[in-house]
Design a protein around this motif. Structure first.
Motif, PDB file in Angstrom:
ATOM      1  N   LYS A 243       1.673  10.865  -3.512  1.00 27.02           N
ATOM      2  CA  LYS A 243       1.487   9.490  -4.011  1.00 27.02           C
ATOM      3  C   LYS A 243       1.410   9.469  -5.529  1.00 27.02           C
ATOM      4  N   SER A 244       0.574  10.345  -6.084  1.00 27.44           N
ATOM      5  CA  SER A 244       0.375  10.329  -7.530  1.00 27.44           C
ATOM      6  C   SER A 244       1.654  10.653  -8.268  1.00 27.44           C
ATOM      7  N   THR A 245       2.418  11.616  -7.764  1.00 28.80           N
ATOM      8  CA  THR A 245       3.687  11.963  -8.396  1.00 28.80           C
ATOM      9  C   THR A 245       4.606  10.752  -8.412  1.00 28.80           C
TER      10      THR A 245
ATOM     11  N   LEU B 261      -2.432   0.466  -8.884  1.00 30.49           N
ATOM     12  CA  LEU B 261      -3.830   0.888  -8.885  1.00 30.49           C
ATOM     13  C   LEU B 261      -3.959   2.180  -8.083  1.00 30.49           C
ATOM     14  N   ASP B 262      -4.503   3.223  -8.719  1.00 29.37           N
ATOM     15  CA  ASP B 262      -4.623   4.528  -8.061  1.00 29.37           C
ATOM     16  C   ASP B 262      -6.048   4.702  -7.536  1.00 29.37           C
TER      17      ASP B 262
ATOM     18  N   ALA C 166       0.835  -1.207   0.000  1.00 32.15           N
ATOM     19  CA  ALA C 166       0.000   0.000   0.000  1.00 32.15           C
ATOM     20  C   ALA C 166       0.861   1.245   0.000  1.00 32.15           C
ATOM     21  N   LEU C 167       0.429   2.242  -0.744  1.00 35.48           N
ATOM     22  CA  LEU C 167       1.052   3.562  -0.685  1.00 35.48           C
ATOM     23  C   LEU C 167      -0.021   4.475  -0.094  1.00 35.48           C
ATOM     24  N   LEU C 168       0.189   4.842   1.167  1.00 35.31           N
ATOM     25  CA  LEU C 168      -0.839   5.586   1.893  1.00 35.31           C
ATOM     26  C   LEU C 168      -0.464   7.049   2.004  1.00 35.31           C
TER      27      LEU C 168
ATOM     28  N   ASN D  21       3.534  15.048   3.150  1.00 35.11           N
ATOM     29  CA  ASN D  21       4.266  16.200   2.601  1.00 35.11           C
ATOM     30  C   ASN D  21       5.403  15.780   1.687  1.00 35.11           C
ATOM     31  N   GLY D  22       5.186  14.740   0.909  1.00 32.48           N
ATOM     32  CA  GLY D  22       6.180  14.347  -0.074  1.00 32.48           C
ATOM     33  C   GLY D  22       7.283  13.433   0.451  1.00 32.48           C
ATOM     34  N   ALA D  23       7.290  13.119   1.744  1.00 32.05           N
ATOM     35  CA  ALA D  23       8.359  12.280   2.284  1.00 32.05           C
ATOM     36  C   ALA D  23       7.767  11.018   2.914  1.00 32.05           C
TER      37      ALA D  23
END
Lengths: 368, 519
Positions: free
Chosen positions: B60-62, B177-178, B51-53, B228-230
């Motif tokens: 996440k999308s980037t 999967l987004d 999972a990417l939470l 926040n991107g990290a």
């Protein structure tokens, strides 16, 4: 997102966070400088001394009083039409037919003047001006009706109506309105003094029309920035869906844009024939209606910007004539200059919303 | 930007026998004004569901766009099966065995399933072969679909199956999967999970992007949490609670909001009687026989999967689309408004917040001041004799900004620079400050960060407490259950009867969203 455009591997165009106010002003100035620079190259290729040519083109016309008044005379119709077009363009209403509305202004106003040829009354001039404005208004109303009623593309309808208007004028001066004492030349009678706009400076052609232009700039400026109408026009141009959501009447705004731009083009047309020419000719405009499109964009669709842009374009007309007489440059150079200017202006516009940055510099900024 | 890059490792993750399929280290990507990805490390192993939470805007999308070759990172390395690579486009990613299912489908409505898959096929197979392969793969993974059906006749869940099948035909090693369940009913989501587990057991790795913690907990073996991107943590979701993961995602404690008990007053603010409306869009949804009512001080929620008539219902209620029928179907305060335009309905005390924020509810290129004026121009004494009253407009803008905690640099700021949450606070604030008697809101917190979402829901409840009748059209079931007094479901342009929230269950609403009733 940031990869919209790349020209060199090392340079990228990055979208700016907000529209740069500095570049809104700088971009037309840079465009003018680049145009002058191109001028140097073109004149050199034509075998003329480029600096003498530029001087003749852009400076010499301004060294005499007569030159300056001529500049204002040329700028007047461009500014009047340009302001009206700018209002429409802001609202995404693409009236390309100002040339026709200008001509119809001349036909209606000029026709009135011919009708009142023997009436000696100070009311003749206001009547001529009003009828001229109404003529342009009427010609602008046709594409507005076609657009709001049948969703017809206003670019095509307004442009095609221009040719209709020019042919109408041509028919009238070749036929019914031809001066019986004019040796069969396709010209109307010279208007009576009661139908002519007063001259402002003796021995020049500078007339009251120029004052109208200045007044129109001020009124349009207030309209666009201070009134709800101007706000609605701006909203409908930027986001039609939002205008609908806000409850603004879109068809009303389309009508308004066309009536304002058509009316002002009509006023410019009648001011030209009753102020500068003094009679109806087969052609009353050297393409003012089309040049005014460039003027509107060069002036950033802002009334005050249009005022300056009108002066610059007028200078290119006067300078072109001067250069023909003084150093024998071809007449096409005027059109060439106008084209180059528009080209550079559109190119420089990219810098208003994007900035040029160096790849390696960016990477190090990001590190911090 | 956050300096907090501590990576807490909880749970047993290291399984030395499996070499990583994908290994990202130090991936960094910035856009003007934001650092979208800040030195991200991510390892995905064969056959795992990872999972990417993260919240909206966490990056996440980037990150997945970088993995799929749509974006190039500014820095960092990309290792695929232990080889360092640099992807230049999605075709290259697909040839490596990376497939991606986007949140927004890219399907041609007027073509069949088979034709849609053929268009995007890198191998240029003929239609017959593709139809055969679709059958074969859909049987294997339990994704039933008829290759000859036209896409416009399919449900959203079926459309998503096409996108998944499209990837599976390429025999991927990694499937991304987004937010796949954002458009599905709870039951459809369960079917999807079964398919994904089946896929993972056959060796395909899955990178699952979501902000829904419950489903991540039940489906995924590993989770990487971004903020926040990290990367703020990598954990085993099965060993965590939803609350601990939520707090890692948000970086703050969450407060629940309480829905006040209703007094049960009867004051019919909104009455809709058998509303029928044909959509202008050939692939839009026609509204059929819609009836409901909203009482004073009540919040009514309309649930449903997107594309079931929400846009059309919103437009009919706001007056952006006027029906041509002869009898009155929409009543505000007992007055028929069916033929009234937007401005007249607003004048009756109605406020509207459409789903699309830029270009509809607000204008990107205009200042906050101008946007404050957008819907308030008829009211609040902002115009005198056609002239804008600059001071009053400034005061109103100030009030919106301060009352609704909009973070800005000033009144003249271009509205396009507001974040999603701040923009929605501004829009909702603008409508609420006009003291509406009726407020109709579509997707009030879609794409908004959790903190702002809580604030927005609380503002809506406060407004209802002051007597406003509120309608909420939302895809977010949690939100509907949290703030609505009564719920109805919009499915294929028809509306279910209203159900009291106390007596409604998620299962029941979920079934209605899929067009089934509980009986």
């Amino acid at each position: 997102m940031s990869q919209i455009f790349q020209f060199f591997p090392k340079f990228v165009l990055e979208p700016r966070l907000e529209v740069s106010g500095k570049w809104v002003i700088l971009s037309p100035i840079i465009a003018i400088i680049l145009t002058l620079f191109s001028g140097v190259i073109i004149f050199s290729l034509l075998g003329k001394d480029p600096f003498l040519a530029l001087y003749t083109f852009f400076v010499q016309p301004l060294t005499t009083m007569f030159g300056i008044t001529e500049l204002l005379v040329k700028a007047t119709p461009l500014v009047l039409i340009g302001v009206g077009l700018a209002i429409g363009f802001k609202a995404n209403v693409w009236n390309i037919g100002a040339e026709g509305q200008f001509t119809m202004g001349a036909v209606f106003g000029g026709g009135t003047a011919l009708l009142c040829q023997h009436t000696e009354s100070i009311l003749v001039l206001p009547l001529v001006l009003v009828l001229g404005t109404l003529g342009g208004l009427f010609w602008g109303a046709i594409p507005a009706f076609l657009k709001t009623r049948f969703n017809a593309n206003e670019i095509l309808t307004s442009l095609m109506l221009s040719y209709v208007a020019v042919l109408c004028l041509s028919y009238l001066v070749h036929g019914p309105w031809r001066d019986p004492a004019g040796f069969n030349f396709p010209e109307s009678q010279i208007f009576s003094d009661y139908a002519m706009l007063p001259i402002l400076i003796e021995n020049s052609r500078l007339n009251l029309g120029t004052m109208f232009a200045i007044l129109v700039v001020l009124v349009a400026w207030i309209l666009m920035t201070r009134t709800i109408i101007g706000f609605q026009l701006r909203v409908v141009g930027l986001a039609p869906t939002a205008a609908q959501y806000a409850g603004f009447k879109q068809s009303g705004l389309i009508w308004l844009s066309f009536l304002i731009s058509g009316g002002l083009a009509g006023l410019a047309g009648i001011a030209e024939v009753s102020g500068t020419i003094g009679q109806l000719l087969p052609s009353v405009s050297p393409g003012y209606g089309f040049t005014a499109i460039i003027v509107a964009f060069l002036g950033r669709l802002h009334p005050v910007g249009v005022l300056f842009a009108g002066l610059i374009m007028a200078l290119s007309y006067i300078g072109g004539e001067n250069a023909q007489i003084e150093i024998g440059l071809p007449a096409a150079v005027t059109g060439l200059f106008q084209g180059i200017l528009l080209f550079f202006l559109l190119a420089c516009d990219v810098l208003v919303r994007y900035r040029l940055s160096h790849r390696s510099v960016l990477a190090s900024e990001r590190r911090e | 930007m956050s300096q907090n890059k501590a990576k807490s490792k909880t749970g047993q993750l290291d399984e030395p026998e499996l070499a990583p399929l994908l290994k990202l280290s130090g991936i960094t990507k910035s856009f003007p004004g934001i650092l979208a990805n800040d030195a991200i490390d991510l390892t995905v192993k064969q056959g795992e569901i990872h999972a990417l939470l993260g919240e909206n805007g966490a990056g996440k999308s980037t990150l997945v766009k970088i993995i799929y070759g749509l974006l190039k990172p500014d820095a960092g390395t990309f290792e695929w099966e232990e080889v360092v690579l640099s992807l230049s486009n999605p075709a290259q990613a697909r040839s490596l065995g990376i497939g991606m299912v986007f949140q927004h489908f890219s399907l041609f409505e007027a073509l069949t399933v088979c034709e849609n898959i053929a268009i995007a096929d890198d191998q240029k197979l003929n239609l017959k072969t593709i139809a055969l392969r679709i059958k074969e793969v859909s049987d294997k993974y339990g994704l039933p679909i008829d290759p000859d059906r036209y896409v416009h006749s399919l449900s959203v869940g079926e459309k998503q199956r096409i996108e998944i099948l499209r990837c599976l035909l390429q025999k991927p090693k990694l499937l991304i999967l987004d937010e796949p369940t954002s458009v599905l009913t709870p039951q459809e989501a369960l079917n999807l999970f079964a398919t994904l587990e089946n896929l993972a057991s056959s060796g395909c790795a899955i990178l699952y992007i979501s902000h829904k913690l419950a489903e991540v907990k039940s489906l995924c073996g590993t989770a990487t949490i971004l903020r926040n991107g990290a990367v703020v943590a990598t954990c085993n979701p099965k060993l965590e609670t939803a609350k601990t993961m939520a707090e890692l995602m948000i970086g703050a404690k969450l407060h629940n909001i309480k829905r006040p008990k209703k007094s049960g007053s009867h004051d019919n603010r909104v009455q809709i009687n058998k509303l029928n409306l044909k959509s202008n869009d050939p692939f839009g949804m026609d509204l059929e026989n819609i009836s409901f009512d909203i009482q004073k001080g009540e919040v009514v929620g309309i649930a449903g999967v997107a594309g079931n008539g929400q846009t059309e219902l919103m437009a009919a209620l706001s007056g952006e689309v006027i029906q041509t029928g002869s009898h009155e179907t929409i009543f505000f305060d007992g007055v028929g408004v069916s033929t009234m335009r937007v401005a007249e309905r607003r004048a009756m005390g109605a406020g509207f917040v459409p789903e699309e924020r830029y270009g509809h509810a607000a204008i990107k290129e205009m200042s906050l001041k101008d946007n404050a004026l957008l819907t308030t121009s008829q009211k609040l004494n902002l115009i005198k004799k056609g002239f804008l009253q600059s001071n009053e407009i400034c005061d109103l803008t100030h009030k919106i900004i301060s009352d609704f905690d909009v973070r800005t640099t000033g009144l003249e700021m271009e509205t396009g620079n507001l974040s999603g949450g701040n923009l929605q606070k501004f829009i909702l604030g603008r409508e609420i400050l006009q003291n509406p008697r009726i407020l109709i809101v579509s997707q009030p917190t879609w794409g908004v960060d959790a903190g702002a979402a809580v604030f927005l829901r609380k503002s809506l409840l406060d407004l209802a407490a002051r007597g406003c009748a509120i309608l909420i059209i939302s895809q977010d079931l949690d939100e509907i259950f949290e703030i609505c007094d009564r719920i109805a479901v919009l499915y294929q342009g028809t509306l279910s009867p209203l159900i009291n929230t106390e007596s409604a269950s998620v299962d029941q609403i979920g079934l209605l969203m899929g067009g089934k009733t509980t009986e």
